[in-house]
Design an enzyme around this catalytic site. Sequence first.
Site, PDB file in Angstrom:
ATOM      1  N   ASP A   9      13.647  75.225 -33.699  1.00  0.00           N
ATOM      2  CA  ASP A   9      14.366  74.060 -33.195  1.00  0.00           C
ATOM      3  C   ASP A   9      13.320  73.221 -32.457  1.00  0.00           C
ATOM      4  OD1 ASP A   9      16.548  72.417 -32.288  1.00  0.00           O
ATOM      5  OD2 ASP A   9      16.327  73.386 -30.339  1.00  0.00           O
ATOM      6  N   LEU A  10      13.598  71.953 -32.256  1.00  0.00           N
ATOM      7  CA  LEU A  10      12.599  71.086 -31.606  1.00  0.00           C
ATOM      8  C   LEU A  10      12.920  70.847 -30.131  1.00  0.00           C
ATOM      9  CD1 LEU A  10      10.139  69.147 -31.857  1.00  0.00           C
ATOM     10  CD2 LEU A  10      11.764  67.369 -32.505  1.00  0.00           C
ATOM     11  N   ASP A  11      14.031  70.121 -29.891  1.00  0.00           N
ATOM     12  CA  ASP A  11      14.386  69.720 -28.530  1.00  0.00           C
ATOM     13  C   ASP A  11      14.739  70.946 -27.697  1.00  0.00           C
ATOM     14  OD1 ASP A  11      14.202  66.878 -29.016  1.00  0.00           O
ATOM     15  OD2 ASP A  11      16.056  67.042 -30.141  1.00  0.00           O
ATOM     16  N   THR A  17      13.036  67.094 -24.585  1.00  0.00           N
ATOM     17  CA  THR A  17      13.511  65.713 -24.744  1.00  0.00           C
ATOM     18  C   THR A  17      14.899  65.530 -24.135  1.00  0.00           C
ATOM     19  OG1 THR A  17      14.108  66.470 -26.908  1.00  0.00           O
ATOM     20  CG2 THR A  17      12.203  65.027 -26.796  1.00  0.00           C
ATOM     21  N   LYS A  45      23.450  69.466 -25.770  1.00  0.00           N
ATOM     22  CA  LYS A  45      22.277  70.143 -26.336  1.00  0.00           C
ATOM     23  C   LYS A  45      22.587  70.727 -27.719  1.00  0.00           C
ATOM     24  CE  LYS A  45      19.538  71.107 -22.295  1.00  0.00           C
ATOM     25  NZ  LYS A  45      19.028  72.078 -21.349  1.00  0.00           N
ATOM     26  N   SER A 114      15.799  71.030 -37.008  1.00  0.00           N
ATOM     27  CA  SER A 114      16.309  70.289 -35.839  1.00  0.00           C
ATOM     28  C   SER A 114      17.479  69.392 -36.202  1.00  0.00           C
ATOM     29  CB  SER A 114      15.180  69.424 -35.268  1.00  0.00           C
ATOM     30  OG  SER A 114      15.675  68.476 -34.351  1.00  0.00           O
ATOM     31  N   ALA A 115      18.378  69.185 -35.242  1.00  0.00           N
ATOM     32  CA  ALA A 115      19.512  68.271 -35.441  1.00  0.00           C
ATOM     33  C   ALA A 115      19.088  66.821 -35.284  1.00  0.00           C
ATOM     34  CB  ALA A 115      20.603  68.583 -34.418  1.00  0.00           C
ATOM     35  N   LYS A 145      24.676  71.705 -36.784  1.00  0.00           N
ATOM     36  CA  LYS A 145      24.822  73.012 -36.127  1.00  0.00           C
ATOM     37  C   LYS A 145      26.129  72.995 -35.342  1.00  0.00           C
ATOM     38  CE  LYS A 145      19.815  73.128 -35.315  1.00  0.00           C
ATOM     39  NZ  LYS A 145      18.743  73.056 -34.316  1.00  0.00           N
ATOM     40  N   GLU A 169      15.670  79.038 -30.839  1.00  0.00           N
ATOM     41  CA  GLU A 169      16.705  78.069 -30.476  1.00  0.00           C
ATOM     42  C   GLU A 169      16.996  78.074 -28.975  1.00  0.00           C
ATOM     43  OE1 GLU A 169      18.855  75.786 -30.806  1.00  0.00           O
ATOM     44  OE2 GLU A 169      18.775  75.337 -32.917  1.00  0.00           O
ATOM     45  N   ASP A 170      17.328  76.909 -28.439  1.00  0.00           N
ATOM     46  CA  ASP A 170      17.706  76.848 -27.017  1.00  0.00           C
ATOM     47  C   ASP A 170      19.180  76.496 -26.831  1.00  0.00           C
ATOM     48  OD1 ASP A 170      17.466  74.113 -27.824  1.00  0.00           O
ATOM     49  OD2 ASP A 170      17.455  73.577 -25.699  1.00  0.00           O
TER      50      ASP A 170
HETATM   51  C1  BG6 Z   1      19.173  67.818 -30.870  1.00  0.00           C
HETATM   52  C2  BG6 Z   1      19.385  67.653 -29.379  1.00  0.00           C
HETATM   53  O1  BG6 Z   1      17.945  68.422 -31.105  1.00  0.00           O
HETATM   54  O2  BG6 Z   1      19.202  66.543 -31.499  1.00  0.00           O
HETATM   55  C3  BG6 Z   1      20.684  66.912 -29.126  1.00  0.00           C
HETATM   56  O3  BG6 Z   1      19.439  68.919 -28.758  1.00  0.00           O
HETATM   57  C4  BG6 Z   1      20.683  65.584 -29.871  1.00  0.00           C
HETATM   58  O4  BG6 Z   1      20.861  66.716 -27.742  1.00  0.00           O
HETATM   59  C5  BG6 Z   1      20.421  65.834 -31.351  1.00  0.00           C
HETATM   60  O5  BG6 Z   1      21.934  64.925 -29.703  1.00  0.00           O
HETATM   61  C6  BG6 Z   1      20.347  64.546 -32.157  1.00  0.00           C
HETATM   62  O6  BG6 Z   1      19.216  63.818 -31.774  1.00  0.00           O
HETATM   63  P1  BG6 Z   1      18.839  62.370 -32.259  1.00  0.00           P
HETATM   64  O7  BG6 Z   1      17.379  62.249 -31.902  1.00  0.00           O
HETATM   65  O8  BG6 Z   1      19.058  62.306 -33.739  1.00  0.00           O
HETATM   66  O9  BG6 Z   1      19.716  61.405 -31.527  1.00  0.00           O
HETATM   67 MG    MG Z   2      17.411  72.399 -28.986  1.00  0.00          MG
END
Ligand code: BG6
Ligand code: MG
Length: 226
Positions: A9-11, A17, A45, A114-115, A145, A169-170
């Site tokens: 996962d990224l964020d 972020t 998150k 990542s989402a 997710k 994952e967090d």
């Molecule tokens: C996830 C974050 O990685 O990405 C979420 O944990 C965020 O908080 C989601 O809403 C979507 O991100 P983005 O950058 O497409 O708005």
């Molecule tokens: Mg995350």
Amino acid sequence: MKKIGVIFDLDGVIVDTAKYHFLAWKDLADHLGFEFTEAHNELLKGVSRVRSLEILLDIGNVELSEEKKQEFLISKNEEYLKYITEMGPEEILPGASELLDALDALGIQYVLGSASKNAPLILKQVNLYERFAGIVDGNSVSKAKPDPEVFLIGAKKLNLKPEQCIVFEDAIAGVEAANTANMISIGIGDEKTLHEADFNFKDLTEISSSFIKELTIRKEKKEQRI
Ligand code: BG6
Ligand code: MG
């Protein structure tokens, strides 16, 4: 030895972020006239951008037309991008670069799961984009997710079966997605919050090469869970 691959996962795992998402969502809440706290931000998150807006509007008890929602999704992201484009490698979370180095040394490939639709940009900002064997992000999936789609596409990019994949994952939704995909889930952050994970660590500095090696000899997922 079992061949394994890693999906990150990224964020919240590689970069923090969440604080920028918070500032951008808080701006919108201020504009709409209600309070949005850091505790509220926890609920967003791992959740997609569209779903995040729905949760935020629920918090403020605000109803909006589809048109207004689209408008605010765009303006929130524009605000978020102001922070993201200022990011640099110094914002990589502790232990992340070292873990990638250790995986490289062990010949274990890794992809992103990542989402975020901004994931490629963020990875480029912190100079990590080129290191990943593949990127699966919010633009590549039709289901967010906790649906396992993002990680199942990641496994395909690694040319591995789901049970050969390790997910870092967090977020609760991400751990659930990894478990549903039948992958080994590693929760990074608060152990109580992420108690569904197969393994828990406070942050990536706690992951050693020997732990990764141990995963290559495990026969089954969850055999150490009580
Ligand atoms: C996830 C974050 O990685 O990405 C979420 O944990 C965020 O908080 C989601 O809403 C979507 O991100 P983005 O950058 O497409 O708005
Ligand atoms: Mg995350």
